[in-house]
Design a protein around this motif. Structure first.
Motif, PDB file in Angstrom:
ATOM      1  N   HIS A   1      -3.985   4.866   0.000  1.00  0.00           N
ATOM      2  CA  HIS A   1      -5.283   4.752  -0.971  1.00  0.00           C
ATOM      3  C   HIS A   1      -5.369   5.948  -1.599  1.00  0.00           C
ATOM      4  O   HIS A   1      -5.697   6.553  -2.624  1.00  0.00           O
ATOM      5  CB  HIS A   1      -6.155   3.867  -0.874  1.00  0.00           C
ATOM      6  CG  HIS A   1      -5.591   2.428  -0.857  1.00  0.00           C
ATOM      7  ND1 HIS A   1      -6.479   1.261  -0.536  1.00  0.00           N
ATOM      8  CD2 HIS A   1      -4.444   1.764  -1.189  1.00  0.00           C
ATOM      9  CE1 HIS A   1      -5.984   0.164  -0.697  1.00  0.00           C
ATOM     10  NE2 HIS A   1      -4.612   0.352  -0.930  1.00  0.00           N
TER      11      HIS A   1
ATOM     12  N   VAL B   1       0.092  -3.627   0.203  1.00  0.00           N
ATOM     13  CA  VAL B   1      -0.346  -2.795  -1.080  1.00  0.00           C
ATOM     14  C   VAL B   1       0.482  -3.528  -2.422  1.00  0.00           C
ATOM     15  O   VAL B   1      -0.162  -3.592  -3.493  1.00  0.00           O
ATOM     16  CB  VAL B   1       0.047  -1.439  -0.943  1.00  0.00           C
ATOM     17  CG1 VAL B   1      -0.021  -0.813  -2.187  1.00  0.00           C
ATOM     18  CG2 VAL B   1      -0.957  -0.976   0.207  1.00  0.00           C
TER      19      VAL B   1
ATOM     20  N   THR C   1      -3.490   2.088   5.198  1.00  0.00           N
ATOM     21  CA  THR C   1      -3.838   1.578   3.987  1.00  0.00           C
ATOM     22  C   THR C   1      -4.734   2.799   3.536  1.00  0.00           C
ATOM     23  O   THR C   1      -4.829   3.039   2.476  1.00  0.00           O
ATOM     24  CB  THR C   1      -4.669   0.374   4.163  1.00  0.00           C
ATOM     25  OG1 THR C   1      -3.712  -0.762   4.715  1.00  0.00           O
ATOM     26  CG2 THR C   1      -5.128  -0.162   2.619  1.00  0.00           C
TER      27      THR C   1
ATOM     28  N   ASP D   1       3.119   1.216  -6.043  1.00  0.00           N
ATOM     29  CA  ASP D   1       1.860   0.820  -6.557  1.00  0.00           C
ATOM     30  C   ASP D   1       1.946   1.415  -8.083  1.00  0.00           C
ATOM     31  O   ASP D   1       1.612   0.809  -9.173  1.00  0.00           O
ATOM     32  CB  ASP D   1       0.710   1.521  -5.790  1.00  0.00           C
ATOM     33  CG  ASP D   1      -0.627   1.216  -6.554  1.00  0.00           C
ATOM     34  OD1 ASP D   1      -0.975   1.473  -7.339  1.00  0.00           O
ATOM     35  OD2 ASP D   1      -1.364   0.015  -5.974  1.00  0.00           O
TER      36      ASP D   1
END
Length: 406
Positions: free
Chosen positions: A42, A225, A38, A302
């Motif tokens: 990110h 996510v 993660t 995302d």
């Protein structure tokens, strides 16, 4: 003699015709790497520039390498024993420091990242060395070789932690190069030479299950996510469609890897006369692009969710097309190691994605996501149908062994 027996008891018991299961301690250890994956996605999302992408790639390579080395260690050692469990718990602590340092690894927390990484790599290998009784001469010598290589790379990791800017990048690039070439040269060291592939006795089924578990980690992270981003958005037709496309794409990736490939790979490595060679190629090296493709696809999901109807910029195109492309390149090579041929469905998917990249900029992010997900679904269905119809018959063991050696 008693000391040798006690140390030998830390190794996994060998049960004929039965592969060792993945223990709860190993699964507990893997939770740290859910966080690490993660953090990587990110970090890439927050600095999607050429330099940021290079830095994030290096961090991913480090995270994968520390995890896969631990999997090799627990393939030999028994996590059901208390000393090995304590080792895993200490590695979890190091992994948390490593993971929390990722976003600022090339800034203020570089030294923390380097110390955690070097301590994990060298520490567990020294533990293997000390846990191996003199009667297991080949295993003990392998531990010595690995420790030597990792100790050299640790110097560059720590030096990079003290350095700044491009100097840190260079030091860490040297460290990664040392670590990634070491298995390829079979950990050659002066005087003692290189290890033989016959020395690398691994429990193949366990190794296959461990790497399949990391694929689940990466896919699970992509779903987390996507879900977290979707939860914070206003639910319109565009965002709901983007969410559905991302979810279908994740299912297609799962299907491509697990429906036939994971089980066949586990069976083949369990029967292989050189499981160490297959574990090094198929599970240590070739799983990297598979995992990287899943992480990059999560970044694309995302971006698409937050801007579904806008213009597809270079970040969106690179992640939306590059993620599935990396994944398919990794899976076609992975399956080639035990099938002995390149899967036609995967090759067609790679070509389709390469063609799509040429005009992807003219599509909206949502349409680009839908097209890439559709390509992955076609690949999954094509492979399933072709294997079910007998179009891809398993090769003989000799042919598979030749493919593995290649």
């Amino acid at each position: 003699m008693a000391g040798d027996n006690e140390r030998g008891a830390l190794f996994r018991p060998i049960v004929p015709n039965q592969h060792s299961r993945v223990t709860y301690a190993e699964l507990f250890f893997d939770l740290v790497f859910v966080f690490a994956v993660t953090q990587i996605s990110h970090t890439l999302l927050g600095r999607f520039t050429p330099l940021g992408a290079l830095q994030t790639t290096m961090l991913f390579l480090a995270v994968w390498w520390v995890w896969v080395y631990t999997s090799w260690i627990t393939n030999w050692l028994n996590p059901e024993t208390t000393p090995v469990r304590i080792l895993l718990f200490l590695l979890m602590l190091g992994g948390l420091v490593l993971s929390t340092s990722i976003p600022k690894a090339f800034e203020s927390r570089g030294l923390w990242f380097a110390i955690a990484y070097a301590a994990m790599q060298v520490g567990k290998t020294v533990f293997l060395w000390l846990s191996t009784p003199p009667g297991r001469a080949l295993t003990r010598m392998n531990a010595v070789r690995i420790t030597a290589w990792l100790s050299v790379s640790a110097v560059f990791w720590i030096a990079g932690g003290f350095a700044e800017g491009y100097s840190r990048l260079v030091f860490w690039a040297v460290a990664l190069t040392i670590e990634y070439i070491s298995p390829a040269v079979r950990f050659w060291i002066p005087k003692y030479g290189a290890s033989a592939m016959a020395d690398w006795v691994v429990e193949g089924g366990h190794m296959a299950e461990r790497c399949a578990g990391f694929i689940i980690i990466a896919l699970g992270e992509s779903i987390v996510v996507t879900g977290a981003t979707f939860a914070d958005l206003r639910w319109t037709l565009a965002t709901v469609s983007a969410f559905a496309s991302a979810f279908i794409g994740a299912i297609a990736m799962w299907w491509i890897y697990f429906h036939k490939g994971a089980e066949a790979g586990s069976e083949q490595i369990s029967k292989s006369s050189e499981p160490g060679r297959l574990a090094r190629l198929a599970y240590t090296y070739l799983h990297m692009p598979i995992v990287a493709g899943i992480i990059l696809s999560a970044v694309a999901d995302d971006l698409v969710l937050t801007h579904p109807a806008e213009h597809s910029d270079s970040r969106t195109v690179l992640s939306a097309v590059g993620g599935p492309l990396l994944f398919l390149v990794g899976t076609i090579l992975f399956k080639h190691t035990f099938r002995g041929f390149l899967q036609l469905s995967h090759g067609a998917g790679i070509i389709a994605l390469a063609i799509l990249a040429w005009f992807a900029g003219s599509l909206s992010p949502l349409m680009l996501s839908i097209v890439t997900s559709a390509i992955m679904v076609v690949v999954a269905v094509w492979e399933s149908v072709s294997l079910r119809s007998g179009a891809a018959e398993p090769k003989s063991e000799a042919a598979q062994s030749d493919a593995t050696s290649a």
